[in-house]
Design a protein around this motif. Structure first.
Motif, mmCIF file in Angstrom:
data_model
loop_
_atom_site.group_PDB
_atom_site.id
_atom_site.type_symbol
_atom_site.label_atom_id
_atom_site.label_comp_id
_atom_site.label_asym_id
_atom_site.label_seq_id
_atom_site.Cartn_x
_atom_site.Cartn_y
_atom_site.Cartn_z
ATOM 1 N N ASP A 1 0.834 -1.197 0.000
ATOM 2 C CA ASP A 1 0.000 0.000 0.000
ATOM 3 C C ASP A 1 0.872 1.251 0.000
ATOM 4 N N MET A 2 1.937 1.244 0.802
ATOM 5 C CA MET A 2 2.847 2.388 0.837
ATOM 6 C C MET A 2 3.620 2.532 -0.468
ATOM 7 N N VAL A 3 3.959 1.410 -1.086
ATOM 8 C CA VAL A 3 4.601 1.462 -2.401
ATOM 9 C C VAL A 3 3.719 2.227 -3.381
ATOM 10 N N ASN A 4 2.434 1.921 -3.365
ATOM 11 C CA ASN A 4 1.471 2.582 -4.245
ATOM 12 C C ASN A 4 1.453 4.090 -4.003
ATOM 13 N N VAL A 5 1.446 4.487 -2.743
ATOM 14 C CA VAL A 5 1.424 5.908 -2.388
ATOM 15 C C VAL A 5 2.694 6.611 -2.868
ATOM 16 N N LYS A 6 3.843 5.971 -2.649
ATOM 17 C CA LYS A 6 5.110 6.580 -3.045
ATOM 18 C C LYS A 6 5.201 6.776 -4.550
ATOM 19 N N TYR A 7 4.744 5.778 -5.325
ATOM 20 C CA TYR A 7 4.723 5.932 -6.781
ATOM 21 C C TYR A 7 3.775 7.065 -7.186
ATOM 22 N N ALA A 8 2.608 7.105 -6.556
ATOM 23 C CA ALA A 8 1.619 8.125 -6.904
ATOM 24 C C ALA A 8 2.189 9.528 -6.714
ATOM 25 N N LEU A 9 2.901 9.724 -5.627
ATOM 26 C CA LEU A 9 3.481 11.033 -5.342
ATOM 27 C C LEU A 9 4.634 11.347 -6.295
ATOM 28 N N ALA A 10 5.441 10.344 -6.602
ATOM 29 C CA ALA A 10 6.615 10.567 -7.442
ATOM 30 C C ALA A 10 6.257 10.896 -8.886
ATOM 31 N N LEU A 11 5.114 10.366 -9.372
ATOM 32 C CA LEU A 11 4.802 10.464 -10.800
ATOM 33 C C LEU A 11 3.486 11.179 -11.107
ATOM 34 N N LYS A 12 2.881 11.801 -10.101
ATOM 35 C CA LYS A 12 1.599 12.466 -10.319
ATOM 36 C C LYS A 12 1.721 13.592 -11.345
ATOM 37 N N LYS A 13 2.806 14.368 -11.293
ATOM 38 C CA LYS A 13 2.979 15.492 -12.208
ATOM 39 C C LYS A 13 3.157 15.038 -13.650
ATOM 40 N N GLU A 14 3.489 13.745 -13.832
ATOM 41 C CA GLU A 14 3.642 13.213 -15.185
ATOM 42 C C GLU A 14 2.350 12.579 -15.703
ATOM 43 N N GLY A 15 1.278 12.726 -14.926
ATOM 44 C CA GLY A 15 -0.017 12.237 -15.379
ATOM 45 C C GLY A 15 -0.291 10.779 -15.092
#
Length: 273
Positions: free
Chosen positions: A172-186
């Motif tokens: 679940d935390m992996v998912n959150v970290k990816y979401a934050l890292a790549l949100k600006k890239e859509g």
């Protein structure tokens, strides 16, 4: 037409994703550690838009090769990645943290669980990121479980399925970290629980006591819950509805297959393992 990679496609939920997406006319890349041994994949290997690729989600080198083969099949891009692989050793499934037979067995079980359930999706996602960046949807879906919901487990007081629950909570935390890292890239990242799905053989008589204990615990938190496994096609159909609606605004969430109206304020709703 959109393109999908299904990691862990040899049987069960992964295979059902393959079948449903092919029926929609999508391009599907089915990853399996041993595709020749998968009767389900072999039965459909000649289907249009299907590409079966051998890959182990715990092996970075095989994933790199799979991504290269995928790029050839899709023209260099990828729209959606679905991480479906999972590890759970039935030998230790009903052990708590304090009653493993030995320290060595505890370490072995946790190491294998984390290698597949946590590092596996990370390695798979990283291998396919260059292709996803060239795709139009940029979605990464990872199957999780209500057993990873720490509040739920505390409420129902269920201490077992230990390494599985802990590794899935880390996911679940992996998912959150990816979401934050790549949100600006859509990008849109989502953890989703498929529910209780009919993918395994019925419990053996000697397992029924443990199964009933788990059911009793879950009914403490959800009195109206009926422990009846749903057909694989039903679960996948519900999840595809959610995946299709996923947007970057919802990236990082952890939801149930029952979420219905996807635009929920909750990170996790209607927990159902």
């Amino acid at each position: 037409m959109p393109s999908y990679v299904i990691a862990g496609a040899s049987r069960g939920i992964g295979l059902q994703f393959v079948l449903d997406l092919l029926a929609r006319g999508d391009v599907v890349i089915a990853l399996a550690r041993n595709p020749e041994a998968s009767r389900g994949l072999q039965n459909i290997k000649d289907r249009k838009n299907l590409h079966i690729i051998k890959a182990d989600i715990a092996d970075a080198a095989s994933l790199k090769r799979a991504a290269e083969e995928t790029a050839k099949a899709t023209g260099g891009g990828l729209d959606v990645l679905i991480n479906n692989g999972v590890y759970q050793d039935k030998t230790y499934i009903y052990n708590t943290l304090v009653d493993f037979p030995s320290t060595e067995e505890l370490v072995s079980d946790f190491t294998k669980s984390f290698n597949t359930n946590v590092l596996g999706p990370i390695l798979t996602t990283n291998a396919f990121l260059p292709l996803l960046k060239k795709g139009t949807q940029k979605k990464v879906i990872t199957l999780n479980t209500g057993l990873a919901d720490t509040k739920l487990i505390l409420d129902i007081e269920y201490p077992k399925l230990t390494s599985y629950s802990i590794s899935k909570a880390a996911l679940d935390m992996v998912n959150v970290k990816y979401a934050l890292a790549l949100k600006k890239e859509g990008f849109s990242f989502l953890n989703i629980s498929p529910g209780l799905v009919d993918t395994q053989a019925p419990p053996k008589p000697e397992e029924m006591g443990e199964v009933m204990e788990m059911i009793t615990a879950f009914k403490k938190g959800y009195p109206d819950w009926t422990p009846m496994p749903m057909p694989t096609a039903e679960s996948v159909g519900l999840m595809l509805e959610i995946i299709d609606k996923l947007t970057v605004e919802n990236s990082g969430k952890f939801v149930s297959h029952k979420v219905g109206d996807f635009l929920s304020t909750c990170r996790y709703t209607e927990a159902d393992y």
